[in-house]
Design a protein around this motif. Structure first.
Motif, PDB file in Angstrom:
ATOM      1  N   SER A  47       2.290   1.736  -3.343  1.00 20.18           N
ATOM      2  CA  SER A  47       1.054   2.129  -4.263  1.00 20.18           C
ATOM      3  C   SER A  47       1.014   3.792  -4.103  1.00 20.18           C
ATOM      4  CB  SER A  47      -0.212   1.592  -3.840  1.00 20.18           C
ATOM      5  OG  SER A  47      -1.107   2.278  -4.471  1.00 20.18           O
TER       6      SER A  47
ATOM      7  N   ILE B 196      -0.360  -1.601  -8.948  1.00 20.44           N
ATOM      8  CA  ILE B 196       0.739  -2.086  -8.134  1.00 20.44           C
ATOM      9  C   ILE B 196       0.778  -3.580  -7.997  1.00 20.44           C
ATOM     10  CG2 ILE B 196       1.928  -2.000  -5.993  1.00 20.44           C
ATOM     11  CD1 ILE B 196       2.739   0.120  -7.441  1.00 20.44           C
TER      12      ILE B 196
ATOM     13  N   ASP C  42       0.811  -1.064  -0.129  1.00 21.22           N
ATOM     14  CA  ASP C  42       0.076   0.081  -0.022  1.00 21.22           C
ATOM     15  C   ASP C  42       0.819   1.353  -0.008  1.00 21.22           C
ATOM     16  OD1 ASP C  42      -2.369  -1.456  -0.002  1.00 21.22           O
ATOM     17  OD2 ASP C  42      -2.804  -1.304   1.972  1.00 21.22           O
TER      18      ASP C  42
ATOM     19  N   LYS D 113      -3.942   0.479  -6.301  1.00 22.38           N
ATOM     20  CA  LYS D 113      -3.511  -0.634  -5.787  1.00 22.38           C
ATOM     21  C   LYS D 113      -3.396  -1.870  -6.770  1.00 22.38           C
ATOM     22  CE  LYS D 113      -4.872   0.813  -1.165  1.00 22.38           C
ATOM     23  NZ  LYS D 113      -5.695   0.317   0.170  1.00 22.38           N
TER      24      LYS D 113
END
Length: 145
Positions: free
Chosen positions: A49, A59, A46, A56
């Motif tokens: 990202s 990624i 996260d 998300k």
């Protein structure tokens, strides 16, 4: 006024990088991911990202490809089972060295003939603009035209 030039430089960098990094296993946004991990390794998916300003899902797809190539690893965070920690593998670290060599060559060639003073001023202004752009992008109000 300056957006056209910044956009052009970014596009020319992509062309240059594509030509000069073809021998490596990485493509497109994969470069950004491994380069960021070379600076800030062992971070959550996260966080990666957020820092790269990629959603998300994007990624996750990039990380799957990089894992398949043996360049990154993802492990479940023992303190938070819903979180995955991303890090470069040894192979990934070797790829980063090759990318840095191309980046350094690009910067050297791009800045050829520009004085160190002008380079410093440009970097300071660009840094300020980047910070301002970041703060504008998270403002809660919308600009109406």
């Amino acid at each position: 006024m300056f957006m056209k030039q910044l956009s052009a430089i970014a596009k020319y960098w992509c062309i240059y990088a594509h030509k000069n990094l073809q021998s490596l296993e990485i493509v497109g946004s994969e470069h950004s991911v491994i380069m960021y991990l070379s600076i800030q390794n062992n971070i959550s998916q996260d966080t990666l990202s957020t820092q790269l300003v990629l959603d998300k899902g994007t990624i996750a797809k990039i990380l799957v490809k990089l894992e398949q190539k043996g360049l990154v690893s993802r492990v479940v965070n023992e303190q938070n089972k819903r979180e995955k920690i991303v890090s470069l593998t040894e192979k990934g670290e070797e790829e980063v060295k090759s990318v840095y060599a191309i980046v350094n060559l690009w910067e050297t060639e791009l800045l050829e003939g520009i004085s160190e003073t002008d380079q410093t001023i440009f970097l300071d202004v660009l840094t300020s603009m980047t910070e301002r752009a970041k703060s504008l992008s998270v403002l809660e109000k919308e600009t109406k035209i």
